[in-house]
Design a protein around this motif. Sequence first.
Motif, PDB file in Angstrom:
ATOM      1  N   THR A 126      13.765 -21.031 -21.989  1.00  0.00           N
ATOM      2  CA  THR A 126      14.816 -20.384 -21.215  1.00  0.00           C
ATOM      3  C   THR A 126      16.143 -20.685 -21.894  1.00  0.00           C
ATOM      4  O   THR A 126      16.489 -21.847 -22.106  1.00  0.00           O
ATOM      5  N   VAL A 127      16.875 -19.646 -22.279  1.00  0.00           N
ATOM      6  CA  VAL A 127      18.148 -19.810 -22.983  1.00  0.00           C
ATOM      7  C   VAL A 127      19.285 -19.550 -22.000  1.00  0.00           C
ATOM      8  O   VAL A 127      19.299 -18.531 -21.301  1.00  0.00           O
ATOM      9  N   VAL A 128      20.223 -20.490 -21.951  1.00  0.00           N
ATOM     10  CA  VAL A 128      21.341 -20.431 -21.009  1.00  0.00           C
ATOM     11  C   VAL A 128      22.638 -20.371 -21.803  1.00  0.00           C
ATOM     12  O   VAL A 128      22.811 -21.091 -22.792  1.00  0.00           O
ATOM     13  N   ASP A 129      23.564 -19.519 -21.377  1.00  0.00           N
ATOM     14  CA  ASP A 129      24.892 -19.461 -21.985  1.00  0.00           C
ATOM     15  C   ASP A 129      25.653 -20.716 -21.582  1.00  0.00           C
ATOM     16  O   ASP A 129      25.993 -20.909 -20.417  1.00  0.00           O
ATOM     17  N   GLY A 130      25.938 -21.571 -22.572  1.00  0.00           N
ATOM     18  CA  GLY A 130      26.565 -22.855 -22.271  1.00  0.00           C
ATOM     19  C   GLY A 130      28.077 -22.860 -22.370  1.00  0.00           C
ATOM     20  O   GLY A 130      28.701 -23.891 -22.153  1.00  0.00           O
TER      21      GLY A 130
END
Length: 226
Positions: A126-130
């Motif tokens: 799961t890729v999250v905009d940090g």
Amino acid sequence: MMTRPYVLLSWAMSVDGYLDDATPQRLLLSNADDFDRVDQVRAESDAILIGATTIRRDNPRLLVNSDQRRAARVAQGKPEYPVKVTLTSSGIDAGHKFFHTGGDKLVYASSPAFDKVRAELNGLATVVDGGDPIDLGAMLDDLGGRGIGRLMVEGGGTIHTQFLTQNLADEIHLAMAPFFVGDATAPRFVQPGSFPQDVAHRMAVEEVRQIGDIVLVRYLAKPVPA
């Protein structure tokens, strides 16, 4: 208000403060008993975080190795493995062991790299905009919202420095190996920075323990006036 996870920083270093030497091979700083201790701490954690540089350099699996400890997690209603977490500002190769072993994976990518990272990993995590730059406080808020109550941070030095200078660590486990590295080109356990844990705001020693030829020191990292 979102409850952030309890943050535990863990690392092993040489007497002169190095995480590794400058050779291509990983320098083993701990002994078998200390590796087992780390496995126990991992088993007690809801998530384990390392930086993308550490993934590239060491290619770790980052698992709980003990069958008994994994079974105990399942018996407690937890996943067999803690969630694995990393962060990157540039991208990361999907071929690393990190993405192909264990349970769930979370990647916090900087906003400019978000689309690239999501395409690179193609569903492996799961890729999250940090944010830009990646906001560790917002990341901890997000992890808390995902049910992470205890986060173990295993490095590397840049990550440890960011957590410590931003006063985001609750506890430190420092394992010291009985030798020197002495190479200025090798990675150190922290980098220069403005630390709240200074001479006027000292950390509290929670435990000092000998583990074979390793010395473990546990600190409560939130500084208090001396």
